[in-house]
Design an enzyme around this catalytic site. Structure first.
Site, PDB file in Angstrom:
ATOM      1  N   GLU A 115       1.311  -6.295  11.037  1.00 38.15           N
ATOM      2  CA  GLU A 115       1.164  -6.713  10.225  1.00 38.15           C
ATOM      3  C   GLU A 115       2.271  -5.383   8.756  1.00 38.15           C
ATOM      4  OE1 GLU A 115      -2.570  -3.927  11.003  1.00 38.15           O
ATOM      5  OE2 GLU A 115      -1.328  -2.207  10.031  1.00 38.15           O
ATOM      6  N   ARG A 127       0.667 -10.876  13.423  1.00 39.71           N
ATOM      7  CA  ARG A 127       0.108 -11.166  12.307  1.00 39.71           C
ATOM      8  C   ARG A 127       0.140 -10.651  10.468  1.00 39.71           C
ATOM      9  NH1 ARG A 127      -4.624  -9.150  11.554  1.00 39.71           N
ATOM     10  NH2 ARG A 127      -3.862  -6.304  11.249  1.00 39.71           N
ATOM     11  N   GLU A 146      -8.433 -11.542  10.184  1.00 35.82           N
ATOM     12  CA  GLU A 146      -9.077  -9.752  10.102  1.00 35.82           C
ATOM     13  C   GLU A 146      -9.610 -10.390   8.193  1.00 35.82           C
ATOM     14  OE1 GLU A 146      -6.451  -6.859   9.277  1.00 35.82           O
ATOM     15  OE2 GLU A 146      -8.333  -5.311   9.680  1.00 35.82           O
ATOM     16  N   ASN A 182       0.602  -1.584   0.088  1.00 41.18           N
ATOM     17  CA  ASN A 182       0.383   0.030   0.142  1.00 41.18           C
ATOM     18  C   ASN A 182       0.988   1.205  -0.327  1.00 41.18           C
ATOM     19  OD1 ASN A 182      -2.449   1.532  -0.216  1.00 41.18           O
ATOM     20  ND2 ASN A 182      -2.862   0.961   1.734  1.00 41.18           N
ATOM     21  N   HIS A 203      -2.948   0.971  16.525  1.00 44.75           N
ATOM     22  CA  HIS A 203      -2.057   1.599  15.053  1.00 44.75           C
ATOM     23  C   HIS A 203      -0.822   2.450  16.068  1.00 44.75           C
ATOM     24  CE1 HIS A 203      -4.496   0.985  11.596  1.00 44.75           C
ATOM     25  NE2 HIS A 203      -5.623   1.275  12.314  1.00 44.75           N
ATOM     26  N   GLU A 225      -3.678  -4.389  19.623  1.00 41.34           N
ATOM     27  CA  GLU A 225      -3.621  -4.745  18.440  1.00 41.34           C
ATOM     28  C   GLU A 225      -1.952  -3.115  17.969  1.00 41.34           C
ATOM     29  OE1 GLU A 225      -5.529  -5.261  14.412  1.00 41.34           O
ATOM     30  OE2 GLU A 225      -3.845  -4.546  13.539  1.00 41.34           O
ATOM     31  N   TRP A 240       1.421   6.256  12.851  1.00 43.57           N
ATOM     32  CA  TRP A 240       0.354   6.489  12.670  1.00 43.57           C
ATOM     33  C   TRP A 240      -0.571   6.596  13.478  1.00 43.57           C
ATOM     34  CZ3 TRP A 240       2.333   1.416  10.779  1.00 43.57           C
ATOM     35  CH2 TRP A 240       2.667   1.302   9.535  1.00 43.57           C
ATOM     36  N   ASP A 300      -7.485  -1.492  17.725  1.00 41.29           N
ATOM     37  CA  ASP A 300      -6.331  -1.409  16.799  1.00 41.29           C
ATOM     38  C   ASP A 300      -5.378  -0.093  17.204  1.00 41.29           C
ATOM     39  OD1 ASP A 300      -4.219  -1.089  15.163  1.00 41.29           O
ATOM     40  OD2 ASP A 300      -5.060  -2.517  13.430  1.00 41.29           O
ATOM     41  N   HIS A 307     -15.170  -5.522  10.876  1.00 43.22           N
ATOM     42  CA  HIS A 307     -14.531  -4.095  11.179  1.00 43.22           C
ATOM     43  C   HIS A 307     -15.652  -2.957  11.889  1.00 43.22           C
ATOM     44  CE1 HIS A 307     -10.649  -3.027   9.312  1.00 43.22           C
ATOM     45  NE2 HIS A 307     -10.096  -4.670  10.094  1.00 43.22           N
ATOM     46  N   ARG A 345     -13.485  -5.591  15.225  1.00 37.02           N
ATOM     47  CA  ARG A 345     -12.659  -4.892  15.753  1.00 37.02           C
ATOM     48  C   ARG A 345     -13.743  -3.546  15.717  1.00 37.02           C
ATOM     49  NH1 ARG A 345      -7.235  -2.773  11.564  1.00 37.02           N
ATOM     50  NH2 ARG A 345      -9.298  -0.317  11.537  1.00 37.02           N
ATOM     51  N   TYR A 360      -6.350   8.045  11.630  1.00 44.93           N
ATOM     52  CA  TYR A 360      -6.603   6.435  11.160  1.00 44.93           C
ATOM     53  C   TYR A 360      -7.096   5.312  11.354  1.00 44.93           C
ATOM     54  CZ  TYR A 360      -3.588   3.607   8.756  1.00 44.93           C
ATOM     55  OH  TYR A 360      -2.936   2.502   7.638  1.00 44.93           O
ATOM     56  N   HIS A 374      -3.146 -10.304   8.658  1.00 49.60           N
ATOM     57  CA  HIS A 374      -4.144  -9.409   8.701  1.00 49.60           C
ATOM     58  C   HIS A 374      -4.629  -9.472   7.152  1.00 49.60           C
ATOM     59  CE1 HIS A 374      -1.991  -5.111   6.604  1.00 49.60           C
ATOM     60  NE2 HIS A 374      -3.930  -4.505   7.264  1.00 49.60           N
TER      61      HIS A 374
HETATM   62  O1  EZ4 Z   1      -3.281   0.070   7.843  1.00 52.09           O
HETATM   63  O2  EZ4 Z   1      -4.145  -2.178   6.164  1.00 52.09           O
HETATM   64  O3  EZ4 Z   1      -5.681  -3.764  11.107  1.00 52.09           O
HETATM   65  N1  EZ4 Z   1      -5.140  -3.345  10.107  1.00 52.09           N
HETATM   66  C1  EZ4 Z   1      -4.924  -2.452   9.127  1.00 52.09           C
HETATM   67  C2  EZ4 Z   1      -4.510  -1.584   8.148  1.00 52.09           C
HETATM   68  C3  EZ4 Z   1      -3.081  -0.619   7.817  1.00 52.09           C
HETATM   69  C4  EZ4 Z   1      -3.376  -0.861   6.241  1.00 52.09           C
HETATM   70  C5  EZ4 Z   1      -2.073  -0.364   6.236  1.00 52.09           C
HETATM   71  O4  EZ4 Z   1      -1.845  -0.031   4.714  1.00 52.09           O
HETATM   72  O5  EZ4 Z   1      -4.275  -1.403  10.311  1.00 52.09           O
HETATM   73  O6  EZ4 Z   1      -5.906   0.344   8.255  1.00 52.09           O
HETATM   74 CO    CO Z   2      -4.668  -3.055  12.417  1.00 52.26          CO
END
Ligand code: EZ4
Ligand code: CO
Length: 403
Positions: free
Chosen positions: A262, A283, A339, A37, A212, A236, A403, A210, A122, A147, A159, A312
């Site tokens: 991930e 992950r 996921e 990505n 992040h 996560e 992030w 998550d 999600h 999640r 995010y 992931h």
């Molecule tokens: O940030 O796939 O758990 N899932 C995630 C995703 C990731 C993206 C990054 O390309 O954290 O949203």
């Molecule tokens: Co994630």
């Protein structure tokens, strides 16, 4: 069986995907996902300019040897670009081998260890009430695990949370978008969210969250402790995982299970966290961690330490990766959860597939190979569009953050 041709297919049916196709002299072809990505063309170039010339004439059956050849032969080991390219070759070769055997891929991985693959969905919301409704809606659809991510009061864009009614896609700008962050506000907000969710959905539904990578270790420890009464399935990426010792601090303070990996691309990234039992779920994905061959090695290391898989499966991993992941998940002994973020109708049309989703579970299907194909004619109608993942800045002074 000789490899006679290989090519990359780059398309953007709503988001960018890179696919590698390998053709053999026996008329069998296989495909692998090579999508990274926000850096898609780097992997396409790595394949086109550096890997494909080495594949021509090789025996398509020699999967392990080809993996070692590409990994060791590069001299420059590891990294997401290299490992996504190796993963695409590996996945395509497993697809070919399973087609040659006329078997679904999971049969070559030891056969089914379970009837079906547990998924988590999600839920995203603009506030707590909205997120609670979304979790309840997914529970009513039959999901056993959800999640939950929620907008944080006072933060403009966060995010991992969709804005408006759009499906959530993190790579949303022709240049990187800028998001806000404030750890203190987030840490106060999230326990209220999960308290409200538990009151609504009861104790049986598995709940995940998550972070992040946005908290420091001691902040993550605080969050894990505050969430203990809500019994999460996992928390996560609580803190960036470049420094595995950071997780000792989190572990010391909380029994909330942790999931990481991930953004990892080799077993070497996972090794300290797994061997020191600092996480509960690993992950790594087929596409970003070197394909089926390497993911199996990671899962076997994890099994020694009672760590389970939690691949992931966001929408920037193509249906080709999802197909391969579901075969892997059906077969691997220490599977945990997979996921599931649904792909768009346009993406599903470009990548017809044998896998299916029902009642919160998935099955890879019984088509020979991994069961995912690419409609190249349709793919050609969706040319590549540059898109970036966002960056994150602290509210107040604009310092760049994780992030
Ligand atoms: O940030 O796939 O758990 N899932 C995630 C995703 C990731 C993206 C990054 O390309 O954290 O949203
Ligand atoms: Co994630």
């Amino acid at each position: 069986m000789k490899i006679v041709a290989a090519r990359t297919i780059v398309c953007c049916p709503g988001r960018n995907f890179v696919t590698l196709q390998i053709d053999t002299d026996e008329g069998l072809s296989g495909i692998g996902d090579a999508t990274l990505n926000g850096r898609e063309l780097a992997v396409a170039s790595y394949l086109n300019d550096h890997v494909i010339p080495c594949l021509l004439g090789r025996d398509a059956h020699r999967i392990e040897d080809t993996w070692q050849y590409l990994y060791r032969g590069a001299y420059w080991r590891r990294g997401p670009v290299t490992m996504s390219a190796i993963a695409a070759v590996d996945t395509a070769l497993w697809d070919i081998k399973a087609k040659a055997a006329n078997l679904p891929l999971y049969q070559l991985l030891g056969g089914a260890s379970r009837e079906r693959v547990l998924l988590y969905a999600h839920a995203n919301g603009r506030d707590i009430a909205h997120t609670v409704d979304e979790v309840a809606r997914l529970q009513a659809q039959g999901y056993r695990a959800v999640r939950a991510q929620c907008a944080v009061p006072g933060l403009d864009k966060v995010y991992g949370v969709a804005s408006g009614a759009q499906p959530y896609e993190p790579a949303d700008g022709a240049l990187p978008a800028e998001h806000d962050w404030d750890s203190a506000v987030y840490l106060r907000h999230i326990p209220h969210l999960f308290d409200a969710i538990r009151s609504r959905v009861g104790s049986e539904l598995h709940l995940l969250h998550d972070v992040h990578h946005r908290l420091t270790p001691i902040e993550a420890a605080r969050l894990g402790r505050d969430l203990e009464p809500m019994r999460l399935f996992w928390l996560e990426d609580p803190t960036p995982a470049e420094d595995p010792r950071a997780f000792e601090w989190i572990r010391r303070h909380t029994t909330t299970p942790l999931a990481v990996g991930e953004v990892f691309n080799t077993i070497w990234d996972c090794q300290p966290l797994i061997e020191q039992r600092l996480i509960d779920y690993i992950r790594c994905s087929v596409v970003h961690a070197g394909g089926i061959t390497h993911l199996k090695r990671i899962a076997d290391l994890a099994a020694l330490h009672q760590v389970r898989t939690g691949c992931h499966g966001a929408t920037d991993l193509s249906p080709v990766c999802m197909g391969a992941a579901l075969h892997f998940g059906l077969a691997v002994a220490n599977f945990g959860i997979q996921e599931h973020m649904p792909h768009s109708a346009d993406t599903d049309a470009v990548f017809p597939h044998a896998y299916s989703f029902r009642d919160g579970y998935a099955h890879p299907g019984d088509a020979p190979g991994h069961g995912v194909t690419v409609n190249e004619k349709l793919a050609a109608r969706y040319p590549y569009r540059r898109a970036y993942l966002p960056v994150n800045r602290l509210r107040g002074d604009g310092t760049l953050w994780d992030w």
